[in-house]
Structure formats: C-alpha cells, structure tokens
Design a protein around this motif. Structure first.
Motif, PDB file in Angstrom:
ATOM      1  N   ARG A 117       2.311   0.569   6.389  1.00  0.00           N
ATOM      2  CA  ARG A 117       3.609   0.308   7.014  1.00  0.00           C
ATOM      3  C   ARG A 117       4.293  -0.914   6.404  1.00  0.00           C
ATOM      4  O   ARG A 117       5.534  -0.994   6.374  1.00  0.00           O
ATOM      5  CB  ARG A 117       3.380   0.092   8.511  1.00  0.00           C
ATOM      6  N   GLY A 118       3.503  -1.858   5.891  1.00  0.00           N
ATOM      7  CA  GLY A 118       4.071  -3.076   5.325  1.00  0.00           C
ATOM      8  C   GLY A 118       4.414  -2.999   3.857  1.00  0.00           C
ATOM      9  O   GLY A 118       4.887  -3.988   3.281  1.00  0.00           O
ATOM     10  N   LEU A 119       4.180  -1.854   3.223  1.00  0.00           N
ATOM     11  CA  LEU A 119       4.510  -1.714   1.801  1.00  0.00           C
ATOM     12  C   LEU A 119       6.013  -1.628   1.591  1.00  0.00           C
ATOM     13  O   LEU A 119       6.737  -1.115   2.463  1.00  0.00           O
ATOM     14  CB  LEU A 119       3.850  -0.456   1.228  1.00  0.00           C
ATOM     15  N   PRO A 120       6.518  -2.083   0.436  1.00  0.00           N
ATOM     16  CA  PRO A 120       7.930  -1.869   0.120  1.00  0.00           C
ATOM     17  C   PRO A 120       8.262  -0.382   0.134  1.00  0.00           C
ATOM     18  O   PRO A 120       7.424   0.459  -0.222  1.00  0.00           O
ATOM     19  CB  PRO A 120       8.067  -2.458  -1.285  1.00  0.00           C
ATOM     20  N   ALA A 121       9.471  -0.060   0.533  1.00  0.00           N
ATOM     21  CA  ALA A 121       9.881   1.343   0.619  1.00  0.00           C
ATOM     22  C   ALA A 121       9.861   2.029  -0.740  1.00  0.00           C
ATOM     23  O   ALA A 121       9.847   3.268  -0.809  1.00  0.00           O
ATOM     24  CB  ALA A 121      11.275   1.436   1.231  1.00  0.00           C
ATOM     25  N   THR A 122       9.848   1.247  -1.811  1.00  0.00           N
ATOM     26  CA  THR A 122       9.831   1.833  -3.154  1.00  0.00           C
ATOM     27  C   THR A 122       8.458   2.358  -3.550  1.00  0.00           C
ATOM     28  O   THR A 122       8.345   3.080  -4.549  1.00  0.00           O
ATOM     29  CB  THR A 122      10.275   0.786  -4.189  1.00  0.00           C
ATOM     30  N   LEU A 123       7.419   1.980  -2.797  1.00  0.00           N
ATOM     31  CA  LEU A 123       6.068   2.419  -3.142  1.00  0.00           C
ATOM     32  C   LEU A 123       5.690   3.638  -2.301  1.00  0.00           C
ATOM     33  O   LEU A 123       5.709   3.580  -1.066  1.00  0.00           O
ATOM     34  CB  LEU A 123       5.052   1.305  -2.900  1.00  0.00           C
ATOM     35  N   PRO A 124       5.320   4.747  -2.942  1.00  0.00           N
ATOM     36  CA  PRO A 124       4.894   5.923  -2.170  1.00  0.00           C
ATOM     37  C   PRO A 124       3.547   5.678  -1.510  1.00  0.00           C
ATOM     38  O   PRO A 124       2.650   5.067  -2.091  1.00  0.00           O
ATOM     39  CB  PRO A 124       4.807   7.020  -3.231  1.00  0.00           C
TER      40      PRO A 124
END
Length: 369
Positions: A117-124
């Motif tokens: 959930r805390g990953l950047p939105a650019t990372l799948p």
C-alpha cells in the motif's frame, strides 16, 4: 517513509483476533484485509472446502503489469495445546504480539500489505491472499486455476512471505500424503468373531519401515542442498477410537513423504502401492505440488539476497509456492521465526514486521525494472 509500526500493529491485532483455523470460514479475515486495499483492483474467488465451509481468496493489483506479487495465507493451524486465549492478540510493552497465527502468518501478511500500500503508484504490485495453506493448498490452487487478474498482470516474481527471519528461501520440499487403510470386522475381542485390521496393516508397515530406513541411510536418496539431507517419511497410525476390547474394524496409516526437486518420488510411490497390494491395504494419495526450487544464481534469488542482505538457502517445509510457481518464479522470505509457529505461545515481534516493510519495497522496485 511513514513509520509502518502503528498500521502493522493494528492490522496484525485485528487479524489474529479473528479465528481462521483451516476448519472454519476465513471470510471475516478476507473482509478485514480487503478493507485495507482501497485503490487496488480486487478479485474475490469464493469456494467451499471439502467440508462445505465457505472460503475466499483475494487477488489484488495496482499499476501496470509485471512487478512483484506478495503472497500469504489467511488460515491457521488448530489451537491444540493452548492454555491461554489463542485469539487474544495481546501486545506486550516490548512489542511482542501473542496469538495463534501471529507469525504463521498474519503478521507477515500485514507487513506485506502495508508495504504494498505504501509503494509509489508507478510501481506495479499484486497481492495473492490464499487460505487452506495449512491443509490442502486449495486457496492457491483456486488462484492458479481461476484468477483472471493474476493471469492478466503476469507478475515477474512471487514473494511468499512465510516467516524465514527474512532469509530468502530459493527452494523447499513438497509432499505426497498417503492414506493407507486396512479393513477388519468389529466384534467383542473375547468372542473370536471379529478380525482385527491391524494384523494386515503390520506387515505393510514393516515394509514402510524399510523404505524409511533407506531414505535415512542411502546417500543416493539424499539432497545435500537441504538440512536435513534425507527426505521425511513420517507415519501416524489411527484406529479411529477403537477400544482395547474390540477388534479393530478400520486401521489407517497416514504417511507424509516430503521430497526436494532433486529426488524422484516415483520409486517411493511405487513401493507404497506395491506393498499395499501385497497385504490387502487400500491406498489413496494427495500431492502438494512439485517442489519449487530456483537456481542459486537465478535473478529473482539474487534480488532477494541483495534486498535482505542475507544469502539464499533452502527449507524442508512446504508453502503455497509449490502451487503458485505455475504463475511466476517464487522465493519464500518473510519476517518472524518458523520455530515459534504451530505450537502454543506463538508470538511475533512488531519491530521485525516493521523492519520487513522497506525490504519488501526495495524488492518491489527491483522487480519493476
């Protein structure tokens, strides 16, 4: 990065407080996890287990295709031997969280979800949340057989976040479970009217002891990449509650044969079935799936070793990787210690769960490249 300790503590406590032994429904746990997945595409796969119990697995994804998939199971083993409340989810002042499934594996699942959930939105990123891992692996099978979402996003690698103290496990054993049944005739044992099923089972078991000794002592059956190097061939005998003054009508020998990818199970399978045929014993078997094993220099293994700063190893136990490897290469790595699982007093340390989050996120960045 935001401190993950508070959300991990809250989520782990909530999950542990929900009874999700494999013998009961996991729907409450599935609902609690889904509530944390806002912004993810959700696929719910519902089924009934062999006992007719309602179960659910969840596939969740955010971003483009590829990247990492985190996998964990929602079910737990039975609460055998617990003297205090298995679902207390009590947290001590030192951050130790108590409860059934805290380490295996609701804490690691919470850490993986918070990391995703805390990953950047650019990372799948994908989550494969299974159930019945402790019994039949049916949840993982449902994902492999039915998940359109998992098939469409095609993750580059699956990290099964079982508790390994964050050491990457590149391969583990899988098992074949043999149920070997001898039938007799029930009667009062003093009358001479019955036939004890154990007498037919005993010569069969004598041959199984020879198989066991061969696996222990014959080095051609050993795999030096594993500790212990020999395959497990464990026996449990069940007379189904028959009293000592009754001739046994049904005697069941349950044998679990664990083997690594290097070992050909066909001769052991043949030995069991051939001996059973000689002694009038009926055999049924259930397979866990092929032993998953990646080469030491596999790219995903190397990425896990780099992210965790620990060398890869192998393990004698089994996980959903035996099934999920059909989707993508699998490595097993998660916080917590398997040594405290499957027994009373299971605990997990919140600081270990929180420390896993940046490692999971660094690995997600590596796999998105």
């Amino acid at each position: 990065m935001t401190n993950p300790t508070v959300p991990i503590t809250e989520l782990t406590r909530d999950l542990v407080a929900l009874d999700s032994r494999s013998s009961v429904s996991n729907l409450a746990v599935a609902d609690r996890l889904e509530a944390e997945l806002r912004g993810f595409e959700i696929e719910r796969l519902d089924y009934q287990d062999a006992a007719g119990i309602a179960k659910r697995v969840i596939v969740a994804h955010r971003g483009a295709s590829g990247g990492i998939a985190f996998s964990g199971h929602m079910d737990t083993v039975p609460d055998t031997g617990w003297q205090d409340d298995p679902w207390s989810a009590r947290v001590d002042v030192d951050g130790t969280l108590h409860g059934l499934g805290s380490t295996d594996m609701k804490g690691p699942v919470a850490a993986a979800l918070v990391a995703a959930r805390g990953l950047p939105a650019t990372l799948p990123v994908t989550l494969l949340l299974t159930t019945d891992e402790e019994t039949t692996k049916q949840g993982a099978r449902i994902i492999v057989q039915q998940s359109e979402l998992a098939r469409s996003v095609r993750p580059n690698g699956i990290l099964v976040v079982e508790p390994t103290r964050m050491r990457p496990v590149r391969g583990h054993r899988s098992h074949i479970a043999f149920d070997c049944v001898s039938l007799g005739v029930q009667a009062h044992s003093s009358t001479g009217q019955g036939r004890n099923a154990n007498w037919a089972l005993i010569p069969f078991l004598a041959e199984m002891k020879t198989v066991h000794q061969t696996l222990l002592t014959d080095r051609s059956w050993h795999d030096g990449a594993y500790d212990p190097p020999f395959s497990d061939f464990n026996l449990v005998i069940d007379n189904h509650g028959t009293a000592v003054n009754v001739t046994v009508p049904v005697a069941t020998a349950r044998i679990k044969f664990r083997y690594s990818a290097k070992i050909d199970p066909a001769p052991i399978r043949a030995a069991v079935h051939d001996a059973a045929a000689r002694h009038g014993v009926t055999v049924t078997e259930a397979t866990e799936g092929s032993p998953p094993e990646l080469a030491p220099d596999h790219r995903f293994v190397a990425q896990c070793a780099e992210a965790s700063a620990q060398p890869a190893t192998t393990a004698p136990f089994g996980t959903d990787a035996s099934i999920l490897q059909a989707i993508a290469p699998c490595v097993v790595m998660g916080p917590g210690d398997i040594a405290v699982a499957h027994k009373p007093g299971e605990v997990v340390h919140i600081d270990q769960l929180a420390a896993a989050v940046p490692v999971f996120q660094a690995l997600a960045a590596r796999l998105s490249g």
